[in-house]
Design a protein around this motif. Structure first.
Motif, PDB file in Angstrom:
ATOM      1  N   ARG A  20       0.741  -1.225   0.187  1.00  0.00           N
ATOM      2  CA  ARG A  20      -0.134  -0.044   0.066  1.00  0.00           C
ATOM      3  C   ARG A  20       0.795   1.172   0.078  1.00  0.00           C
ATOM      4  O   ARG A  20       0.351   2.189  -0.046  1.00  0.00           O
ATOM      5  N   THR A  21       2.077   1.027   0.108  1.00  0.00           N
ATOM      6  CA  THR A  21       2.940   2.275   0.293  1.00  0.00           C
ATOM      7  C   THR A  21       4.037   2.507  -0.801  1.00  0.00           C
ATOM      8  O   THR A  21       4.964   3.475  -0.746  1.00  0.00           O
ATOM      9  N   PHE A  22       3.451   2.114  -1.947  1.00  0.00           N
ATOM     10  CA  PHE A  22       4.212   2.302  -3.347  1.00  0.00           C
ATOM     11  C   PHE A  22       4.472   3.783  -3.466  1.00  0.00           C
ATOM     12  O   PHE A  22       5.813   4.254  -3.899  1.00  0.00           O
ATOM     13  N   GLY A  23       3.519   4.593  -3.408  1.00  0.00           N
ATOM     14  CA  GLY A  23       3.720   6.178  -3.437  1.00  0.00           C
ATOM     15  C   GLY A  23       4.918   6.893  -2.580  1.00  0.00           C
ATOM     16  O   GLY A  23       5.138   7.821  -3.060  1.00  0.00           O
ATOM     17  N   SER A  24       5.231   6.096  -1.560  1.00  0.00           N
ATOM     18  CA  SER A  24       6.403   6.662  -0.585  1.00  0.00           C
ATOM     19  C   SER A  24       7.513   6.341  -1.096  1.00  0.00           C
ATOM     20  O   SER A  24       8.605   6.579  -0.559  1.00  0.00           O
ATOM     21  N   TYR A  25       7.826   5.282  -2.250  1.00  0.00           N
ATOM     22  CA  TYR A  25       9.063   4.670  -2.675  1.00  0.00           C
ATOM     23  C   TYR A  25       9.772   5.415  -3.900  1.00  0.00           C
ATOM     24  O   TYR A  25       8.922   5.739  -4.710  1.00  0.00           O
ATOM     25  N   ALA A  26      11.104   5.696  -3.751  1.00  0.00           N
ATOM     26  CA  ALA A  26      11.507   6.191  -5.067  1.00  0.00           C
ATOM     27  C   ALA A  26      11.766   4.759  -5.677  1.00  0.00           C
ATOM     28  O   ALA A  26      12.025   3.785  -5.313  1.00  0.00           O
ATOM     29  N   MET A  27      11.755   4.988  -7.119  1.00  0.00           N
ATOM     30  CA  MET A  27      11.900   3.702  -8.121  1.00  0.00           C
ATOM     31  C   MET A  27      12.997   3.970  -9.106  1.00  0.00           C
ATOM     32  O   MET A  27      13.334   5.051  -9.465  1.00  0.00           O
ATOM     33  N   GLY A  28      13.585   2.647  -9.486  1.00  0.00           N
ATOM     34  CA  GLY A  28      14.566   2.695 -10.370  1.00  0.00           C
ATOM     35  C   GLY A  28      14.746   1.437 -11.236  1.00  0.00           C
ATOM     36  O   GLY A  28      13.910   0.623 -10.994  1.00  0.00           O
ATOM     37  N   TRP A  29      15.542   2.027 -12.395  1.00  0.00           N
ATOM     38  CA  TRP A  29      15.668   0.672 -13.319  1.00  0.00           C
ATOM     39  C   TRP A  29      17.149   0.440 -13.359  1.00  0.00           C
ATOM     40  O   TRP A  29      17.925   1.627 -13.513  1.00  0.00           O
ATOM     41  N   PHE A  30      17.553  -0.737 -13.299  1.00  0.00           N
ATOM     42  CA  PHE A  30      19.011  -1.178 -13.494  1.00  0.00           C
ATOM     43  C   PHE A  30      19.109  -1.941 -14.662  1.00  0.00           C
ATOM     44  O   PHE A  30      18.028  -2.612 -14.972  1.00  0.00           O
ATOM     45  N   ARG A  31      20.313  -2.301 -15.244  1.00  0.00           N
ATOM     46  CA  ARG A  31      20.530  -3.344 -16.299  1.00  0.00           C
ATOM     47  C   ARG A  31      22.037  -3.930 -16.107  1.00  0.00           C
ATOM     48  O   ARG A  31      22.797  -3.363 -15.574  1.00  0.00           O
ATOM     49  N   GLN A  32      22.077  -5.154 -16.729  1.00  0.00           N
ATOM     50  CA  GLN A  32      23.152  -5.825 -16.135  1.00  0.00           C
ATOM     51  C   GLN A  32      23.429  -6.806 -17.841  1.00  0.00           C
ATOM     52  O   GLN A  32      22.515  -7.653 -17.832  1.00  0.00           O
ATOM     53  N   ALA A  33      24.172  -6.258 -18.255  1.00  0.00           N
ATOM     54  CA  ALA A  33      24.807  -7.059 -19.353  1.00  0.00           C
ATOM     55  C   ALA A  33      25.578  -8.245 -19.334  1.00  0.00           C
ATOM     56  O   ALA A  33      26.449  -8.134 -18.071  1.00  0.00           O
ATOM     57  N   PRO A  34      25.847  -9.221 -19.750  1.00  0.00           N
ATOM     58  CA  PRO A  34      26.934 -10.442 -19.519  1.00  0.00           C
ATOM     59  C   PRO A  34      28.380  -9.850 -19.500  1.00  0.00           C
ATOM     60  O   PRO A  34      28.504  -9.190 -20.321  1.00  0.00           O
ATOM     61  N   GLY A  35      28.824 -10.217 -18.332  1.00  0.00           N
ATOM     62  CA  GLY A  35      30.281 -10.061 -18.040  1.00  0.00           C
ATOM     63  C   GLY A  35      30.458  -8.470 -17.747  1.00  0.00           C
ATOM     64  O   GLY A  35      31.621  -8.203 -17.435  1.00  0.00           O
ATOM     65  N   LYS A  36      29.331  -7.798 -17.279  1.00  0.00           N
ATOM     66  CA  LYS A  36      29.354  -6.432 -16.934  1.00  0.00           C
ATOM     67  C   LYS A  36      28.753  -6.404 -15.437  1.00  0.00           C
ATOM     68  O   LYS A  36      27.859  -6.970 -15.110  1.00  0.00           O
ATOM     69  N   GLU A  37      29.283  -5.212 -14.814  1.00  0.00           N
ATOM     70  CA  GLU A  37      28.510  -4.978 -13.657  1.00  0.00           C
ATOM     71  C   GLU A  37      26.862  -4.208 -13.703  1.00  0.00           C
ATOM     72  O   GLU A  37      26.679  -3.816 -14.873  1.00  0.00           O
ATOM     73  N   ARG A  38      26.236  -4.496 -12.691  1.00  0.00           N
ATOM     74  CA  ARG A  38      24.850  -3.665 -12.786  1.00  0.00           C
ATOM     75  C   ARG A  38      25.102  -2.460 -12.692  1.00  0.00           C
ATOM     76  O   ARG A  38      25.729  -1.892 -12.108  1.00  0.00           O
ATOM     77  N   GLU A  39      24.346  -1.727 -13.672  1.00  0.00           N
ATOM     78  CA  GLU A  39      24.373  -0.250 -13.761  1.00  0.00           C
ATOM     79  C   GLU A  39      22.980   0.319 -13.694  1.00  0.00           C
ATOM     80  O   GLU A  39      22.171   0.077 -14.174  1.00  0.00           O
ATOM     81  N   SER A  40      23.017   1.441 -13.004  1.00  0.00           N
ATOM     82  CA  SER A  40      21.608   2.298 -12.981  1.00  0.00           C
ATOM     83  C   SER A  40      21.520   2.840 -14.298  1.00  0.00           C
ATOM     84  O   SER A  40      22.301   3.545 -15.042  1.00  0.00           O
ATOM     85  N   VAL A  41      20.186   2.743 -14.527  1.00  0.00           N
ATOM     86  CA  VAL A  41      19.804   3.366 -16.072  1.00  0.00           C
ATOM     87  C   VAL A  41      18.777   4.757 -15.767  1.00  0.00           C
ATOM     88  O   VAL A  41      19.177   5.874 -16.414  1.00  0.00           O
ATOM     89  N   ALA A  42      17.952   4.406 -14.832  1.00  0.00           N
ATOM     90  CA  ALA A  42      17.203   5.775 -14.465  1.00  0.00           C
ATOM     91  C   ALA A  42      16.582   5.484 -13.284  1.00  0.00           C
ATOM     92  O   ALA A  42      16.392   4.141 -12.865  1.00  0.00           O
ATOM     93  N   SER A  43      15.856   6.734 -12.786  1.00  0.00           N
ATOM     94  CA  SER A  43      15.218   6.639 -11.673  1.00  0.00           C
ATOM     95  C   SER A  43      14.208   7.785 -11.359  1.00  0.00           C
ATOM     96  O   SER A  43      14.041   8.843 -12.136  1.00  0.00           O
TER      97      SER A  43
END
Length: 122
Positions: free
Chosen positions: A27-50
């Motif tokens: 019920r508290t979705f509206g209180s959270y900041a949200m983000g998208w990350f991605r991870q390509a093969p052999g690479k570290e996970r990186e932040s894409v957008a928030s």
């Protein structure tokens, strides 16, 4: 506690578009900041957008700025990532993330989804 489920991944040709969705429980979705990350093969996970809790403030990685758009619908407990002009280098597993902090959601969010595969063919 929030649970996140991504959808919308798939195979697309270079130059095409996809829209990822992330449905959140609780019920508290509206209180959270949200983000998208991605991870390509052999690479570290990186932040894409928030996006902050209200949707009024967004952040994009330089590699996607101008091509990707993050948005949210608090009434539907969902965050979106519209991806246009896709490139083969956008190929990765994309993860949705949530955190109570707009800054921490970009670097070390508390909650993660299971990921959805995006593959861009050349």
């Amino acid at each position: 506690q929030v649970q996140l489920v991504e959808s919308g991944g798939g195979l697309v040709q270079a130059g095409g578009s996809l829209r990822l969705s992330c449905a959140a429980s609780g019920r508290t979705f509206g209180s959270y900041a949200m983000g998208w990350f991605r991870q390509a093969p052999g690479k570290e996970r990186e932040s894409v957008a928030s996006i902050d809790w209200s949707g009024g403030s967004t952040y994009y990685a330089a590699s996607v700025k101008g091509r990707f758009t993050i948005s949210r619908d608090n009434a539907k407990n969902t965050v979106y990532l519209q991806m246009n002009s896709l490139k083969p280098e956008d190929t990765a597993v994309y993860y949705c993330a949530a955190d109570g902090s707009t800054l921490r959601v970009r670097v070390r969010p508390n909650y993660w989804g299971q990921g959805t595969q995006v593959t861009v063919s050349s």
